[in-house]
Each structure stands twice: as structure tokens, then as C-alpha cells.
Design a protein around this motif. Structure first.
Motif, PDB file in Angstrom:
ATOM      1  N   TYR A   5      15.528  -1.557   6.029  1.00 10.11           N
ATOM      2  CA  TYR A   5      15.676  -0.351   5.211  1.00 10.11           C
ATOM      3  C   TYR A   5      14.828  -0.339   3.932  1.00 10.11           C
ATOM      4  CZ  TYR A   5      20.216   0.071   7.724  1.00 10.11           C
ATOM      5  OH  TYR A   5      21.211   0.154   8.658  1.00 10.11           O
ATOM      6  N   SER A   6      14.589  -1.495   3.335  1.00  8.21           N
ATOM      7  CA  SER A   6      14.147  -1.536   1.933  1.00  8.21           C
ATOM      8  C   SER A   6      12.636  -1.471   1.771  1.00  8.21           C
ATOM      9  CB  SER A   6      14.696  -2.788   1.234  1.00  8.21           C
ATOM     10  OG  SER A   6      14.418  -2.728  -0.151  1.00  8.21           O
ATOM     11  N   SER A   7      12.117  -0.267   1.681  1.00  8.55           N
ATOM     12  CA  SER A   7      10.679  -0.075   1.480  1.00  8.55           C
ATOM     13  C   SER A   7      10.225  -0.627   0.136  1.00  8.55           C
ATOM     14  CB  SER A   7      10.329   1.409   1.586  1.00  8.55           C
ATOM     15  OG  SER A   7      11.033   2.168   0.620  1.00  8.55           O
ATOM     16  N   TRP A   8      11.038  -0.465  -0.885  1.00 10.65           N
ATOM     17  CA  TRP A   8      10.657  -0.948  -2.218  1.00 10.65           C
ATOM     18  C   TRP A   8      10.531  -2.465  -2.226  1.00 10.65           C
ATOM     19  CZ3 TRP A   8       8.961   2.534  -5.547  1.00 10.65           C
ATOM     20  CH2 TRP A   8       9.388   3.850  -5.423  1.00 10.65           C
ATOM     21  N   SER A   9      11.415  -3.159  -1.521  1.00  9.62           N
ATOM     22  CA  SER A   9      11.359  -4.622  -1.497  1.00  9.62           C
ATOM     23  C   SER A   9      10.135  -5.125  -0.749  1.00  9.62           C
ATOM     24  CB  SER A   9      12.621  -5.185  -0.838  1.00  9.62           C
ATOM     25  OG  SER A   9      13.778  -4.833  -1.553  1.00  9.62           O
ATOM     26  N   LEU A  10       9.725  -4.387   0.292  1.00  7.57           N
ATOM     27  CA  LEU A  10       8.573  -4.808   1.079  1.00  7.57           C
ATOM     28  C   LEU A  10       7.324  -4.949   0.219  1.00  7.57           C
ATOM     29  CD1 LEU A  10       6.887  -5.312   3.643  1.00  7.57           C
ATOM     30  CD2 LEU A  10       6.932  -2.826   4.056  1.00  7.57           C
ATOM     31  N   ARG A  11       7.133  -4.061  -0.729  1.00 10.46           N
ATOM     32  CA  ARG A  11       5.861  -4.016  -1.466  1.00 10.46           C
ATOM     33  C   ARG A  11       5.537  -5.332  -2.186  1.00 10.46           C
ATOM     34  NH1 ARG A  11       8.008   1.564  -2.519  1.00 10.46           N
ATOM     35  NH2 ARG A  11       6.753   2.916  -1.197  1.00 10.46           N
ATOM     36  N   PRO A 105      13.376   8.318   6.011  1.00 11.87           N
ATOM     37  CA  PRO A 105      13.801   7.043   5.425  1.00 11.87           C
ATOM     38  C   PRO A 105      13.317   5.870   6.262  1.00 11.87           C
ATOM     39  CG  PRO A 105      15.646   8.131   6.507  1.00 11.87           C
ATOM     40  CD  PRO A 105      14.524   9.123   6.481  1.00 11.87           C
ATOM     41  N   MET A 106      12.948   4.774   5.596  1.00 14.82           N
ATOM     42  CA  MET A 106      12.416   3.646   6.341  1.00 14.82           C
ATOM     43  C   MET A 106      13.498   3.021   7.212  1.00 14.82           C
ATOM     44  SD  MET A 106       9.983   0.453   5.221  1.00 14.82           S
ATOM     45  CE  MET A 106      11.076  -0.953   4.969  1.00 14.82           C
ATOM     46  N   ASN A 107      13.189   2.898   8.483  1.00 12.14           N
ATOM     47  CA  ASN A 107      14.043   2.223   9.445  1.00 12.14           C
ATOM     48  C   ASN A 107      13.099   1.687  10.514  1.00 12.14           C
ATOM     49  OD1 ASN A 107      15.944   1.600  11.570  1.00 12.14           O
ATOM     50  ND2 ASN A 107      17.429   2.813  10.412  1.00 12.14           N
ATOM     51  N   PHE A 155       1.539  -1.331  -1.479  1.00 12.33           N
ATOM     52  CA  PHE A 155       2.364  -0.185  -1.845  1.00 12.33           C
ATOM     53  C   PHE A 155       2.440   0.862  -0.736  1.00 12.33           C
ATOM     54  CE2 PHE A 155       3.236  -1.850  -5.838  1.00 12.33           C
ATOM     55  CZ  PHE A 155       4.123  -1.017  -6.501  1.00 12.33           C
ATOM     56  N   TYR A 156       1.413   0.954   0.083  1.00 16.74           N
ATOM     57  CA  TYR A 156       1.448   1.913   1.190  1.00 16.74           C
ATOM     58  C   TYR A 156       1.920   1.276   2.497  1.00 16.74           C
ATOM     59  CZ  TYR A 156      -0.648   5.499  -1.689  1.00 16.74           C
ATOM     60  OH  TYR A 156      -0.865   6.436  -2.683  1.00 16.74           O
ATOM     61  N   ALA A 157       2.221  -0.004   2.481  1.00 17.84           N
ATOM     62  CA  ALA A 157       2.685  -0.680   3.702  1.00 17.84           C
ATOM     63  C   ALA A 157       3.934  -0.029   4.298  1.00 17.84           C
ATOM     64  CB  ALA A 157       2.930  -2.159   3.420  1.00 17.84           C
ATOM     65  N   PRO A 158       4.939   0.376   3.486  1.00 22.85           N
ATOM     66  CA  PRO A 158       6.103   1.032   4.098  1.00 22.85           C
ATOM     67  C   PRO A 158       5.758   2.323   4.833  1.00 22.85           C
ATOM     68  CG  PRO A 158       6.634   0.293   1.880  1.00 22.85           C
ATOM     69  CD  PRO A 158       5.151   0.136   2.046  1.00 22.85           C
ATOM     70  N   VAL A 159       4.702   3.010   4.401  1.00 19.76           N
ATOM     71  CA  VAL A 159       4.310   4.242   5.077  1.00 19.76           C
ATOM     72  C   VAL A 159       3.784   3.945   6.478  1.00 19.76           C
ATOM     73  CG1 VAL A 159       2.910   6.335   4.921  1.00 19.76           C
ATOM     74  CG2 VAL A 159       3.775   5.271   2.836  1.00 19.76           C
ATOM     75  N   VAL A 160       3.203   2.773   6.660  1.00 15.07           N
ATOM     76  CA  VAL A 160       2.761   2.365   7.997  1.00 15.07           C
ATOM     77  C   VAL A 160       3.949   2.350   8.952  1.00 15.07           C
ATOM     78  CG1 VAL A 160       1.802   0.460   9.356  1.00 15.07           C
ATOM     79  CG2 VAL A 160       0.792   1.059   7.138  1.00 15.07           C
ATOM     80  N   PHE A 161       5.044   1.746   8.511  1.00 19.68           N
ATOM     81  CA  PHE A 161       6.243   1.712   9.349  1.00 19.68           C
ATOM     82  C   PHE A 161       6.832   3.108   9.527  1.00 19.68           C
ATOM     83  CE2 PHE A 161       6.699  -2.869   7.860  1.00 19.68           C
ATOM     84  CZ  PHE A 161       6.308  -3.399   9.073  1.00 19.68           C
ATOM     85  N   ARG A 162       6.838   3.898   8.466  1.00 21.70           N
ATOM     86  CA  ARG A 162       7.377   5.255   8.569  1.00 21.70           C
ATOM     87  C   ARG A 162       6.546   6.100   9.535  1.00 21.70           C
ATOM     88  NH1 ARG A 162       8.990   4.821   2.624  1.00 21.70           N
ATOM     89  NH2 ARG A 162      11.123   5.648   2.539  1.00 21.70           N
ATOM     90  N   TRP A 177      -6.716   1.682   9.375  1.00 19.58           N
ATOM     91  CA  TRP A 177      -6.175   0.851   8.297  1.00 19.58           C
ATOM     92  C   TRP A 177      -4.778   0.365   8.639  1.00 19.58           C
ATOM     93  CZ3 TRP A 177      -1.879   1.971   5.146  1.00 19.58           C
ATOM     94  CH2 TRP A 177      -1.627   0.992   4.177  1.00 19.58           C
ATOM     95  N   ALA A 178      -3.941   1.224   9.194  1.00 13.57           N
ATOM     96  CA  ALA A 178      -2.583   0.838   9.570  1.00 13.57           C
ATOM     97  C   ALA A 178      -2.609  -0.288  10.595  1.00 13.57           C
ATOM     98  CB  ALA A 178      -1.823   2.041  10.112  1.00 13.57           C
ATOM     99  N   ASP A 179      -3.533  -0.227  11.556  1.00 15.23           N
ATOM    100  CA  ASP A 179      -3.661  -1.299  12.537  1.00 15.23           C
ATOM    101  C   ASP A 179      -4.049  -2.611  11.863  1.00 15.23           C
ATOM    102  OD1 ASP A 179      -3.006   0.431  14.582  1.00 15.23           O
ATOM    103  OD2 ASP A 179      -5.089   0.765  15.218  1.00 15.23           O
ATOM    104  N   THR A 180      -4.957  -2.529  10.882  1.00 12.11           N
ATOM    105  CA  THR A 180      -5.351  -3.723  10.137  1.00 12.11           C
ATOM    106  C   THR A 180      -4.154  -4.326   9.429  1.00 12.11           C
ATOM    107  OG1 THR A 180      -7.622  -2.939   9.802  1.00 12.11           O
ATOM    108  CG2 THR A 180      -6.805  -4.576   8.251  1.00 12.11           C
ATOM    109  N   LEU A 181      -3.353  -3.473   8.810  1.00 14.16           N
ATOM    110  CA  LEU A 181      -2.198  -3.971   8.076  1.00 14.16           C
ATOM    111  C   LEU A 181      -1.180  -4.600   9.021  1.00 14.16           C
ATOM    112  CD1 LEU A 181      -2.227  -3.661   5.000  1.00 14.16           C
ATOM    113  CD2 LEU A 181      -0.245  -2.174   5.234  1.00 14.16           C
TER     114      LEU A 181
END
Length: 221
Positions: A5-11, A105-107, A155-162, A177-181
Motif C-alpha cells: 500500500y505505502s507509496s510514500w515509503s517506497l520512495r 490507490p497503490m495496491n 519518486f515516480y516509482a510508485p506510479v510505475v506500479f499504479r 523507463w518503467a521497464d528499466t525501473l
């Protein structure tokens, strides 16, 4: 907090992991949507992430990034133009894109069909796609501000999952870029841990159901 769930923690977690900055990882799972009373034991705002470095407490993901940047040169690009762009794009992610946050929401473990993509959400996604394309085209990739992973990528890593969970279209450059990440060891470790989590928090799950139709749930039962 919860990997799923925690997008903020991922960064900051991903930033420190990929840059080889040593830290002790402490997981504090969400009990409800609002965990302030419990998290205030270690975080002044009652929110996560929170970095504790000796007697110093840094309680915000951007604050953590700025604190780390004073001690580790690879947080921001060396090139002046790339650094300025990365800092602006990071700040924009930190304070912007409200429709994306609320509608998607991130899931990490699910795939969702949105009933509609309304104008505010479309604007957020289009702006993100434009940012990613601009970064890749201006600074040569494969990361957003050049050849090296840094804070703006984290900072944009959670958007990859979203984007993956909700089927959001981020354009050809954005997909590359998302594939690279997603090939980064840190992203793979985080995702594996998210899928392995067995607990569910009712408030976050209710937000997920309200967002659209869950087509697939890959989380461990």
C-alpha cells in the motif's frame, strides 16, 4: 509501512537501496487508514516514512531525500540542467497529481479495470507521461535525468506500479523507463515482499474496491 500500500515509503526505501546507503528497515503495518496515534511514537506527524539518524528525525519523504543529498552526491544528477529538472519534477510529484492518488490507490498485487478515466485523472496521467518523455529525451536515459538512477526516479516509482495495476497509458518513452525501473533489484525485492504480505487493511481495501473492478489479485492468500 505495508509494501503493498505505502507509496510514500517506497520512495526513500528504493533511493537508499539502489544507492547503497545502509539503513535498518523497520516495518510498521497500517492498522487503519489513519494510523497517526500509533505512528506518533516515532514520527512527529504520525505518518511514514520516517528516517531516524541518531538524534535526528526526518519525517517526510522529500525531507529524507534532501537530508540524504547533503551526505550522498548521487541523489541528484551532477549536470546543472539535469539536477534542476530532477528537483522540479520530484517536487511536482511530492505535492501534485491528486486525482491519480485518489482514483488509483497503490495496491501492487492487483489488476483493476477503471470504470472511466475522467478529465482530472487524464490530465494527471498525461502530465506524468509528458514529464517522463521530456526527461528521457533531454537527458538521454535510461533514467529520467540521465544515465544514473536518482531521487526523481524513486519518486515516480510508485506510479510505475499504479500504471500497471490500473492499465494507465504512459506513452512509449514512459513504458521504456518503467521497464528499466522494474528491472532494478530494489523494485523486484519490494514487489516480492508486497505480494507475500498476507494481511489486509479494511480501509485500503475499500478504496481499492471503490476505484474499479478487481480483475486479478496476485497477493498471497
Amino acid at each position: 509501512a505495508n509494501r503493498n500500500y505505502s507509496s510514500w515509503s517506497l520512495r526513500p526505501w528504493l533511493l537508499m537501496t539502489e544507492l547503497g546507503i545502509a539503513f535498518n528497515d523497520r516495518l510498521e503495518p497500517f492498522a487503519t487508514l489513519d494510523n497517526r496515534s500509533a505512528f506518533e511514537a516515532f514520527s512527529p506527524t504520525g505518518q511514514v516514512p520516517c528516517l531516524i539518524d541518531g538524534d535526528i528525525t526526518i519525517w517526510d519523504s522529500l525531507g529524507i531525500t534532501l537530508y540524504l543529498a547533503e551526505r550522498h552526491r548521487d541523489v541528484w544528477p551532477e549536470d546543472v540542467a539535469a539536477r534542476a529538472w530532477a528537483q522540479c519534477a520530484t517536487a511536482e510529484m511530492h505535492c501534485g497529481f491528486p486525482s491519480l492518488r485518489s482514483r488509483c490507490p497503490m495496491n501492487i498485487g492487483v489488476r483493476v479495470r477503471l470504470p472511466t478515466i475522467d478529465a482530472p485523472l487524464r490530465r494527471d496521467v498525461e502530465r506524468i507521461a509528458a514529464l517522463w518523455r521530456e526527461g528521457i529525451e533531454r537527458f538521454g536515459g535510461p533514467f529520467l535525468a540521465g544515465a544514473r538512477f536518482g531521487a526523481v526516479d524513486a519518486f515516480y516509482a510508485p506510479v510505475v506500479f499504479r500504471a500497471r495495476s490500473y492499465g494507465l497509458e504512459v506513452g512509449e518513452a514512459g513504458r521504456a523507463w518503467a521497464d528499466t525501473l522494474c528491472r532494478l533489484a530494489g523494485m523486484q525485492v519490494w514487489e516480492a515482499a508486497a505480494l507475500a504480505e498476507t494481511w489486509r487493511e479494511a480501509g485500503h481495501e475499500a478504496e481499492l474496491v471503490a476505484s474499479g473492478t478487481v480483475m486479478e489479485d496476485r497477493r498471497r492468500a
